[in-house]
Design an enzyme around this catalytic site. Structure first.
Site, mmCIF file in Angstrom:
data_model
loop_
_atom_site.group_PDB
_atom_site.id
_atom_site.type_symbol
_atom_site.label_atom_id
_atom_site.label_comp_id
_atom_site.label_asym_id
_atom_site.label_seq_id
_atom_site.Cartn_x
_atom_site.Cartn_y
_atom_site.Cartn_z
ATOM 1 N N ARG A 202 0.859 -1.187 0.000
ATOM 2 C CA ARG A 202 0.000 0.000 0.000
ATOM 3 C C ARG A 202 0.892 1.233 0.000
ATOM 4 O O ARG A 202 1.898 1.289 0.725
ATOM 5 C CB ARG A 202 -0.893 0.018 1.245
ATOM 6 C CG ARG A 202 -2.104 -0.902 1.160
ATOM 7 C CD ARG A 202 -3.139 -0.423 0.139
ATOM 8 N NE ARG A 202 -4.325 -1.254 0.087
ATOM 9 C CZ ARG A 202 -4.456 -2.321 -0.710
ATOM 10 N NH1 ARG A 202 -3.485 -2.687 -1.508
ATOM 11 N NH2 ARG A 202 -5.582 -3.003 -0.715
ATOM 12 N N HIS B 79 -1.103 0.320 -9.749
ATOM 13 C CA HIS B 79 -1.721 -0.626 -8.812
ATOM 14 C C HIS B 79 -2.295 -1.857 -9.539
ATOM 15 O O HIS B 79 -3.506 -2.088 -9.529
ATOM 16 C CB HIS B 79 -2.810 0.080 -7.984
ATOM 17 C CG HIS B 79 -3.123 -0.623 -6.699
ATOM 18 N ND1 HIS B 79 -3.533 0.031 -5.567
ATOM 19 C CD2 HIS B 79 -3.087 -1.936 -6.359
ATOM 20 C CE1 HIS B 79 -3.749 -0.842 -4.593
ATOM 21 N NE2 HIS B 79 -3.478 -2.050 -5.057
ATOM 22 N N GLU C 229 -2.829 7.770 -3.853
ATOM 23 C CA GLU C 229 -3.486 7.198 -5.023
ATOM 24 C C GLU C 229 -4.836 7.851 -5.274
ATOM 25 O O GLU C 229 -5.573 8.039 -4.298
ATOM 26 C CB GLU C 229 -3.691 5.694 -4.752
ATOM 27 C CG GLU C 229 -3.072 4.829 -5.811
ATOM 28 C CD GLU C 229 -3.005 3.372 -5.390
ATOM 29 O OE1 GLU C 229 -2.051 2.982 -4.699
ATOM 30 O OE2 GLU C 229 -3.919 2.650 -5.776
HETATM 31 C C1 GLV Z 1 -4.905 -5.095 -3.825
HETATM 32 O O1 GLV Z 1 -4.228 -4.147 -3.660
HETATM 33 C C2 GLV Z 1 -5.456 -5.874 -2.770
HETATM 34 O O2 GLV Z 1 -5.337 -5.526 -1.579
HETATM 35 O O3 GLV Z 1 -6.065 -6.891 -3.082
#
Ligand code: GLV
Length: 321
Positions: A240, A287, A269
């Site tokens: 993250r 992402h 983001e």
């Molecule tokens: C993607 O970032 C997830 O947490 O599945």
């Protein structure tokens, strides 16, 4: 809005949507793009279940808008930092996520970023597209060779971290890791050396982040941590964005302490840090860790099945405690 409906906040893959149509009527499906807040609140009214994406903030305001019959929020993601878990627990609303089904795809991408940064693949691609001419040189484009026994430090050896360890081991890396599984049997078979967080940052050639975003881990990779990293090392983040202080990362890259960074996720983001965007040594992705076709189907299907279980009076398959 249909009362007692299941709300899907953004349209999922065809396989997941067809399972949703079959198992979760009546269904309200919003568009491909993230809904604006007013639309989200409006369409949640009367919902018994919400299938949510990581782009949606699920909090008290949304629970108030939904009303008292909401029983589950099924996040189509492993991470649940977009959900106020305390607020859900207070109201007796279940939360589920999609662990397990995205480990391999995310680990594939982490390895791709490790190789792309250390072997300077994206930078070299940009060069060859813009160069009028070029000639091979013995000292050109040299980068860190993971397969020559570089040390890969895995922060958070959970499911995804272990999938990264399997790949890094196959590449001939020496692996150090934090996390409870780093002293377990699978880690031992991969010759993982368990270490503390300080030692990991101080000794790894490549640090790769695989821990959840929580109040403890937010901003974990700050200026002090980056200063403690080895000269010429690399940072990879497929976890993250807010785990990393991106301005401090830009400083570390500009000062030449870090040789490169590979970021699939971003602190703010969908905004991308301008200084990182300008750096040749940074590989930036939107992402896409879980964006393997099979994985995206599996994530959607698992979220749909979690809702179906709860509506049938059972526990979700993958609850978040
Ligand atoms: C993607 O970032 C997830 O947490 O599945």
């Amino acid at each position: 809005m249909t009362p007692s409906h299941v709300l899907v906040t953004r349209s999922l893959t065809a396989a997941a949507m067809s399972a949703a149509q079959r198992l979760l009527a009546p269904l309200v499906v919003l568009d491909d793009a993230p809904p604006d807040r007013a639309e989200l609140l409006r369409s949640a009214r009367g919902a018994v279940a919400i299938v949510s994406l990581l782009t949606e903030q699920i909090d008290d305001e949304l629970f108030d808008a939904a009303g008292g019959q909401l029983r589950i929020v099924a996040n189509v993601a492993a991470g649940v930092d977009n959900i106020d878990l305390e607020a859900a627990a207070r109201r007796g609303i279940l939360v589920s996520n999609t662990p397990g089904v995205l480990d391999e795809a995310t680990a594939d991408l982490a390895l791709a970023l490790i190789l792309a940064t250390t072997r300077r693949i994206v930078e070299a691609d940009r060069f060859i597209r813009s160069a009028e001419q070029w000639i091979w040189g013995p000292k050109d484009w040299v980068g860190l060779q993971v397969s020559a026994g570089a040390t890969v430090g895995i922060v958070g050896l959970g499911r995804i971290g272990m999938a990264v360890a399997r790949r890094a081991h196959a590449f001939g890396a020496r692996i150090i890791a934090t996390g409870s599984r780093s002293s377990g049997p699978e880690a031992a078979a991969l010759e993982v050396v368990p270490v503390g967080l300080d030692e990991l940052f101080e000794t790894a050639d490549v640090v790769t982040l695989h821990c959840p975003l929580t109040s403890e881990t937010r901003g974990m990779v700050d200026a002090a941590r980056l200063k403690s990293m080895r000269q010429g090392s690399y940072l990879i983040n497929t976890g993250r964005g807010p785990l990393v202080d991106e301005d401090a990362l830009a400083d570390a890259l500009e000062e030449g302490r870090l040789a490169g960074a590979g970021l699939d996720v971003h602190e703010n983001e969908p905004l991308v840090n301008e200084r990182l965007r300008r750096s040749d040594r940074v590989v930036l992705l939107p992402h896409i860790g879980s964006a393997g076709a099979a994985t995206r189907d599996a994530m959607g299907l698992l979220a749909v099945r979690n809702v179906a279980e709860v509506l049938a009076g059972r526990r979700p398959i993958t609850p978040v405690d």
